[in-house]
Design a protein around this motif. Structure first.
Motif, PDB file in Angstrom:
ATOM      1  N   SER A   1     -94.631  35.847  15.660  1.00  0.00           N
ATOM      2  CA  SER A   1     -95.349  36.818  15.422  1.00  0.00           C
ATOM      3  C   SER A   1     -96.793  36.775  15.481  1.00  0.00           C
ATOM      4  O   SER A   1     -97.245  35.771  15.398  1.00  0.00           O
ATOM      5  CB  SER A   1     -95.074  37.676  14.079  1.00  0.00           C
ATOM      6  OG  SER A   1     -95.078  36.986  13.179  1.00  0.00           O
TER       7      SER A   1
ATOM      8  N   ASN B   1     -97.967  34.509   1.188  1.00  0.00           N
ATOM      9  CA  ASN B   1     -96.539  35.264   1.425  1.00  0.00           C
ATOM     10  C   ASN B   1     -95.787  35.302   0.394  1.00  0.00           C
ATOM     11  O   ASN B   1     -95.298  34.140  -0.193  1.00  0.00           O
ATOM     12  CB  ASN B   1     -96.034  34.751   2.843  1.00  0.00           C
ATOM     13  CG  ASN B   1     -94.538  35.185   3.088  1.00  0.00           C
ATOM     14  OD1 ASN B   1     -94.317  36.525   2.637  1.00  0.00           O
ATOM     15  ND2 ASN B   1     -93.761  34.377   3.674  1.00  0.00           N
TER      16      ASN B   1
ATOM     17  N   ARG C   1     -86.439  40.474   2.403  1.00  0.00           N
ATOM     18  CA  ARG C   1     -87.266  41.367   3.230  1.00  0.00           C
ATOM     19  C   ARG C   1     -87.787  42.625   2.431  1.00  0.00           C
ATOM     20  O   ARG C   1     -87.275  42.800   1.326  1.00  0.00           O
ATOM     21  CB  ARG C   1     -86.265  41.957   4.328  1.00  0.00           C
ATOM     22  CG  ARG C   1     -86.128  40.981   5.462  1.00  0.00           C
ATOM     23  CD  ARG C   1     -85.528  41.925   6.562  1.00  0.00           C
ATOM     24  NE  ARG C   1     -85.022  41.015   7.731  1.00  0.00           N
ATOM     25  CZ  ARG C   1     -85.718  40.609   8.565  1.00  0.00           C
ATOM     26  NH1 ARG C   1     -86.978  41.343   8.751  1.00  0.00           N
ATOM     27  NH2 ARG C   1     -85.477  39.924   9.752  1.00  0.00           N
TER      28      ARG C   1
ATOM     29  N   ALA D   1     -87.547  32.830   1.934  1.00  0.00           N
ATOM     30  CA  ALA D   1     -86.760  32.940   3.136  1.00  0.00           C
ATOM     31  C   ALA D   1     -85.475  33.546   2.835  1.00  0.00           C
ATOM     32  O   ALA D   1     -84.755  33.634   1.767  1.00  0.00           O
ATOM     33  CB  ALA D   1     -86.220  31.365   3.347  1.00  0.00           C
TER      34      ALA D   1
ATOM     35  N   ASP E   1     -90.184  40.372   6.901  1.00  0.00           N
ATOM     36  CA  ASP E   1     -89.750  39.032   6.330  1.00  0.00           C
ATOM     37  C   ASP E   1     -90.975  38.122   5.910  1.00  0.00           C
ATOM     38  O   ASP E   1     -90.565  37.265   5.254  1.00  0.00           O
ATOM     39  CB  ASP E   1     -88.847  38.237   7.541  1.00  0.00           C
ATOM     40  CG  ASP E   1     -89.513  37.932   8.814  1.00  0.00           C
ATOM     41  OD1 ASP E   1     -90.717  38.547   8.855  1.00  0.00           O
ATOM     42  OD2 ASP E   1     -88.970  37.186   9.353  1.00  0.00           O
ATOM     43  N   ALA E   2     -91.956  38.877   5.981  1.00  0.00           N
ATOM     44  CA  ALA E   2     -93.217  38.269   5.430  1.00  0.00           C
ATOM     45  C   ALA E   2     -94.129  39.190   4.752  1.00  0.00           C
ATOM     46  O   ALA E   2     -94.549  40.236   5.511  1.00  0.00           O
ATOM     47  CB  ALA E   2     -94.048  37.381   6.294  1.00  0.00           C
TER      48      ALA E   2
ATOM     49  N   GLY F   1     -97.290  29.957   4.585  1.00  0.00           N
ATOM     50  CA  GLY F   1     -97.279  30.843   3.773  1.00  0.00           C
ATOM     51  C   GLY F   1     -98.776  31.519   3.322  1.00  0.00           C
ATOM     52  O   GLY F   1     -98.698  32.504   2.390  1.00  0.00           O
TER      53      GLY F   1
ATOM     54  N   PRO G   1     -94.132  40.646  10.300  1.00  0.00           N
ATOM     55  CA  PRO G   1     -94.903  40.187   8.882  1.00  0.00           C
ATOM     56  C   PRO G   1     -95.832  41.577   8.589  1.00  0.00           C
ATOM     57  O   PRO G   1     -95.819  42.576   9.415  1.00  0.00           O
ATOM     58  CB  PRO G   1     -96.007  39.531   9.585  1.00  0.00           C
ATOM     59  CG  PRO G   1     -96.093  39.603  11.103  1.00  0.00           C
ATOM     60  CD  PRO G   1     -94.785  40.069  11.301  1.00  0.00           C
TER      61      PRO G   1
ATOM     62  N   CYS H   1     -92.355  33.774  10.389  1.00  0.00           N
ATOM     63  CA  CYS H   1     -91.724  35.087  10.537  1.00  0.00           C
ATOM     64  C   CYS H   1     -91.759  35.609  11.502  1.00  0.00           C
ATOM     65  O   CYS H   1     -92.388  35.515  12.673  1.00  0.00           O
ATOM     66  CB  CYS H   1     -92.614  35.626   9.272  1.00  0.00           C
ATOM     67  SG  CYS H   1     -94.101  35.988   9.687  1.00  0.00           S
ATOM     68  N   SER H   2     -90.767  36.860  11.702  1.00  0.00           N
ATOM     69  CA  SER H   2     -90.832  37.725  12.891  1.00  0.00           C
ATOM     70  C   SER H   2     -91.328  38.970  12.767  1.00  0.00           C
ATOM     71  O   SER H   2     -91.818  39.423  13.576  1.00  0.00           O
ATOM     72  CB  SER H   2     -89.055  37.806  13.314  1.00  0.00           C
ATOM     73  OG  SER H   2     -88.401  38.588  12.063  1.00  0.00           O
TER      74      SER H   2
END
Length: 377
Positions: free
Chosen positions: A46, A102, A109, A106, A115-116, A87, A355, A352-353
């Motif tokens: 990302s 972050n 959400r 893991a 997810d971050a 992170g 953030p 992450c995908s």
């Protein structure tokens, strides 16, 4: 082919939609190539993008339901961004150096989307230093380019900054932007290379050297290793090569050793032309992610970029181009149209995908409380 994005998320192939006005009442429209989301998914990546002009840090990721997701964090003049890959995140702003963490583990959400979640944990008030690029050294200290004072600097518990390094052609630590020092390349936790618009040693002297006075400096030796650039920015070491954006010509390139030279002199070898004033560079696998801005012609007129755009019968645009390093061509793109016309930096997040980040003064910053459970002895 392109897909368009609504205010927070998008499905590839959705109808053209204009963003709702943001807090600064800007009208902005995002668009992207159809392959951008699949590429980010394949790379497991990302993006973070800063725009000092709009006062927004953009977090660009993938919507869990499909398509691209754009989250906006309002910060005072966000500039340089660096992720340490664990992170942690550091962002330079107009008068702050902000350290983020972050706080999600893991599999967790936030709001069933992110997810971050980067929360500000340390905010250093530096005052207006016109900080540009930022890095983190092996001692976990933020290092930033203090453009106003022509030096690299550390945050300081008492003062606005502590000087770390200064080009040897600058004869004093002084409140005068003389050479417009801007870019920083780190190598194994140490500052390695810097870029400046010129080697001028008088206040504002760099403005008269924009077309061809740009330099790359080896920080360890103090030697200028490359001359004749046009407003260079964003030096980055990747795959054992030093990459630079020659912003005044719109070119991404590498520094190659000049043949027959006894000193450590290099020449700039262009790899790709992008239609904009280039700032912000990051890499993933065999791709370079390059930030583009529309030039401020009242300040940056007369650069080679003008001629290149005319020859290509193209207008400059604001956004990101993803350059395939094998071919030197644009593989994918993300474009911003409307009131936002200038970006500064971008960073790739591989952990992450989707953030998001929270501004220090935002309501969420005081409302989110996180802690670690410790088992009793």
């Amino acid at each position: 082919m392109q897909s368009n994005i609504d205010n927070e998320s998008a499905n590839a192939g959705s109808a053209n939609a204009q963003l709702s006005p943001s807090a600064d009442s800007s009208d902005v429209e995002f668009s992207m190539s159809d392959g951008l989301v699949p590429l980010l998914e394949n790379l497991g990546a990302s993006l973070l993008v800063s725009s000092y002009q709009s006062g927004i840090l953009y977090s660009i990721g993938r919507n869990p339901g499909g398509g691209l997701h754009v989250h906006k964090t309002h910060l005072p003049k966000p500039m340089g961004i660096v992720s340490t890959g664990n992170g942690k995140l550091v962002v330079a702003t107009g008068h702050q150096i902000i350290r983020y963490e972050n706080v999600l583990k893991a599999g967790e959400r936030a709001n069933e989307i992110f997810d971050a979640c980067y929360l500000p944990r340390t905010v250093h008030l530096t005052g207006h230093l016109d900080a540009h690029d930022v890095g983190v050294d092996s001692a976990d200290r933020p290092i930033f380019v203090n453009t106003r004072f022509n030096c690299l600097a550390l945050v300081d518990p008492r003062h606005s900054f502590a000087e770390l390094w200064r080009p040897n052609f600058i004869d004093a630590l002084i409140d005068e932007d003389r050479c417009h020092l801007n870019g920083l390349a780190m190598d194994k936790g140490r500052p390695a290379f810097a870029t400046a618009v010129s080697r001028s040693n008088t206040i504002d002297g760099w403005r008269d050297r924009r077309a061809s006075g740009g330099i790359v400096i080896c920080i360890n030796s103090g030697e200028i290793i490359c001359h004749g650039l046009s407003m260079p920015h964003s030096p980055r070491l990747y795959q054992d090569r030093l990459w630079v954006l020659n912003s005044g010509t719109g070119e991404l390139g590498v520094l190659a050793k000049s043949s027959g030279q006894t000193r450590a002199e290099f020449r700039f070898e262009p790899v790709a032309f992008c239609p904009g004033f280039l700032r912000g560079l990051a890499f993933s696998e065999n791709y370079a992610f390059v930030g583009l801005s529309k030039p401020r012609y009242n300040r940056f007129s007369g650069l080679e970029l003008d001629k290149r755009l005319q020859e290509a019968d193209s207008d400059p645009w604001c956004g990101i181009q993803v350059i395939d390093l094998n071919t030197g061509t644009c593989a994918e793109w993300f474009r911003i149209d409307g009131a936002v016309v200038e970006l500064y930096d971008l960073e790739i997040l591989h952990a992450c995908s989707t953030p998001m980040a929270v501004a220090p003064g935002a309501e969420e910053a005081s409302g989110i409380v996180t802690y670690e459970l410790v088992k009793a002895a």
